[in-house]
Design a protein around this motif. Structure first.
Motif, PDB file in Angstrom:
ATOM      1  N   CYS A 243     122.259  68.652  20.264  1.00 25.84           N
ATOM      2  CA  CYS A 243     122.325  69.768  19.326  1.00 25.84           C
ATOM      3  C   CYS A 243     123.157  70.905  19.900  1.00 25.84           C
ATOM      4  CB  CYS A 243     120.920  70.238  18.974  1.00 25.84           C
ATOM      5  SG  CYS A 243     119.996  69.051  18.016  1.00 25.84           S
ATOM      6  N   LEU A 244     124.418  70.679  20.083  1.00 28.05           N
ATOM      7  CA  LEU A 244     125.309  71.746  20.532  1.00 28.05           C
ATOM      8  C   LEU A 244     125.461  72.767  19.418  1.00 28.05           C
ATOM      9  CD1 LEU A 244     128.189  69.664  22.166  1.00 28.05           C
ATOM     10  CD2 LEU A 244     126.291  70.813  23.308  1.00 28.05           C
ATOM     11  N   ASN A 245     125.664  74.026  19.794  1.00 28.95           N
ATOM     12  CA  ASN A 245     125.997  75.015  18.776  1.00 28.95           C
ATOM     13  C   ASN A 245     127.279  75.733  19.159  1.00 28.95           C
ATOM     14  OD1 ASN A 245     125.265  77.429  20.272  1.00 28.95           O
ATOM     15  ND2 ASN A 245     123.150  76.924  19.835  1.00 28.95           N
ATOM     16  N   PHE A 246     127.978  76.172  18.136  1.00 29.90           N
ATOM     17  CA  PHE A 246     129.310  76.739  18.342  1.00 29.90           C
ATOM     18  C   PHE A 246     129.255  78.052  19.103  1.00 29.90           C
ATOM     19  CE2 PHE A 246     133.356  78.702  17.248  1.00 29.90           C
ATOM     20  CZ  PHE A 246     134.215  77.657  17.530  1.00 29.90           C
ATOM     21  N   SER A 247     128.218  78.842  18.903  1.00 24.14           N
ATOM     22  CA  SER A 247     128.127  80.122  19.614  1.00 24.14           C
ATOM     23  C   SER A 247     128.046  79.897  21.127  1.00 24.14           C
ATOM     24  CB  SER A 247     126.951  80.951  19.106  1.00 24.14           C
ATOM     25  OG  SER A 247     125.758  80.214  19.144  1.00 24.14           O
ATOM     26  N   ASP A 248     127.314  78.877  21.584  1.00 27.59           N
ATOM     27  CA  ASP A 248     127.287  78.575  23.020  1.00 27.59           C
ATOM     28  C   ASP A 248     128.665  78.148  23.517  1.00 27.59           C
ATOM     29  OD1 ASP A 248     124.608  79.194  23.337  1.00 27.59           O
ATOM     30  OD2 ASP A 248     123.937  77.103  23.181  1.00 27.59           O
ATOM     31  N   ALA A 249     129.353  77.350  22.714  1.00 27.92           N
ATOM     32  CA  ALA A 249     130.711  76.929  23.086  1.00 27.92           C
ATOM     33  C   ALA A 249     131.627  78.141  23.222  1.00 27.92           C
ATOM     34  CB  ALA A 249     131.267  75.958  22.046  1.00 27.92           C
TER      35      ALA A 249
ATOM     36  N   MET B  82     135.859  72.846  27.162  1.00 28.21           N
ATOM     37  CA  MET B  82     136.398  71.982  26.103  1.00 28.21           C
ATOM     38  C   MET B  82     135.790  70.582  26.207  1.00 28.21           C
ATOM     39  SD  MET B  82     138.362  73.730  24.082  1.00 28.21           S
ATOM     40  CE  MET B  82     139.076  72.385  23.142  1.00 28.21           C
ATOM     41  N   ASP B  83     135.704  70.043  27.417  1.00 20.82           N
ATOM     42  CA  ASP B  83     135.143  68.706  27.589  1.00 20.82           C
ATOM     43  C   ASP B  83     133.647  68.658  27.279  1.00 20.82           C
ATOM     44  OD1 ASP B  83     137.611  67.701  28.282  1.00 20.82           O
ATOM     45  OD2 ASP B  83     137.225  67.756  30.444  1.00 20.82           O
ATOM     46  N   THR B  84     132.943  69.754  27.508  1.00 23.54           N
ATOM     47  CA  THR B  84     131.511  69.817  27.236  1.00 23.54           C
ATOM     48  C   THR B  84     131.218  69.864  25.742  1.00 23.54           C
ATOM     49  OG1 THR B  84     131.080  70.954  29.328  1.00 23.54           O
ATOM     50  CG2 THR B  84     129.402  71.188  27.602  1.00 23.54           C
ATOM     51  N   TYR B  85     131.996  70.640  25.007  1.00 20.32           N
ATOM     52  CA  TYR B  85     131.665  70.935  23.618  1.00 20.32           C
ATOM     53  C   TYR B  85     132.527  70.249  22.561  1.00 20.32           C
ATOM     54  CZ  TYR B  85     128.793  74.714  25.492  1.00 20.32           C
ATOM     55  OH  TYR B  85     127.840  75.445  26.163  1.00 20.32           O
ATOM     56  N   PHE B  86     133.725  69.804  22.912  1.00 16.83           N
ATOM     57  CA  PHE B  86     134.681  69.361  21.892  1.00 16.83           C
ATOM     58  C   PHE B  86     135.186  67.951  22.177  1.00 16.83           C
ATOM     59  CE2 PHE B  86     134.793  73.966  22.224  1.00 16.83           C
ATOM     60  CZ  PHE B  86     134.487  74.330  20.925  1.00 16.83           C
ATOM     61  N   ALA B  87     135.078  67.101  21.171  1.00 16.99           N
ATOM     62  CA  ALA B  87     135.523  65.705  21.274  1.00 16.99           C
ATOM     63  C   ALA B  87     137.050  65.645  21.416  1.00 16.99           C
ATOM     64  CB  ALA B  87     135.086  64.938  20.028  1.00 16.99           C
ATOM     65  N   PRO B  88     137.576  64.535  21.947  1.00 18.31           N
ATOM     66  CA  PRO B  88     139.027  64.417  22.142  1.00 18.31           C
ATOM     67  C   PRO B  88     139.857  64.643  20.887  1.00 18.31           C
ATOM     68  CG  PRO B  88     137.898  62.682  23.328  1.00 18.31           C
ATOM     69  CD  PRO B  88     136.845  63.391  22.506  1.00 18.31           C
ATOM     70  N   GLY B  89     139.381  64.259  19.726  1.00 20.83           N
ATOM     71  CA  GLY B  89     140.143  64.428  18.487  1.00 20.83           C
ATOM     72  C   GLY B  89     139.848  65.721  17.744  1.00 20.83           C
TER      73      GLY B  89
ATOM     74  N   ARG C 239     129.506  65.950  20.396  1.00 28.95           N
ATOM     75  CA  ARG C 239     130.397  67.100  20.550  1.00 28.95           C
ATOM     76  C   ARG C 239     131.048  67.402  19.204  1.00 28.95           C
ATOM     77  NH1 ARG C 239     134.179  65.479  25.458  1.00 28.95           N
ATOM     78  NH2 ARG C 239     134.063  63.485  24.396  1.00 28.95           N
ATOM     79  N   PHE C 240     131.617  68.605  19.104  1.00 23.16           N
ATOM     80  CA  PHE C 240     132.264  68.980  17.850  1.00 23.16           C
ATOM     81  C   PHE C 240     133.537  68.178  17.633  1.00 23.16           C
ATOM     82  CE2 PHE C 240     129.789  72.861  18.715  1.00 23.16           C
ATOM     83  CZ  PHE C 240     129.062  72.900  17.534  1.00 23.16           C
TER      84      PHE C 240
END
Length: 126
Positions: free
Chosen positions: A3-9, A25-32, A106-107
């Protein structure tokens, strides 16, 4: 699915030195990952470069989450963003975003739109 949230990112990308931009970026966002802000799309690399520039310019920042919603791979958040820049300037904005998670949690995609809180207060005063 996590349950990632964008505010933490955003905190880790722009306000904290806890992680490098690449680590965040690697923690929160997928490669695509794709990020669309008011109709303008950025690739993952373009978004990371924007975050790196913002990190250099921001002295401090706070995020107040007003609403957050998850349903399967769908995500939504509304928050107030307060930024103080290194040059003493600042910004207060309300941001609304919707997006999707990748299968790894991830997002994968965020669509964002926002407005200046000062402008909204000025309009209300008229």
């Amino acid at each position: 699915m996590s349950c990632l949230n964008f505010s933490d990112a955003l905190r880790d990308l722009c306000f904290s030195q806890r992680l490098s931009v690449d680590e965040a970026m690697d923690t929160y966002f997928a490669p695509g990952y794709t990020h669309r802000n008011s109709g303008q799309a950025k690739t993952r690399a373009e978004f990371a470069a924007m975050a790196a520039r913002a990190r250099e310019q921001i002295a401090s920042g706070e995020i107040q989450v007003l609403d957050e919603f998850r349903d399967g791979d769908r995500y939504s958040e509304r928050h107030i963003l307060d930024i103080t820049n290194e040059d003493g300037g600042g910004e207060r904005a309300e941001i609304n975003l919707i997006g999707r998670y990748a299968t790894d949690g991830r997002f994968l995609k965020i669509n964002e739109a926002g407005f200046s809180r000062e402008e909204a207060q000025d309009d209300a005063a008229r």
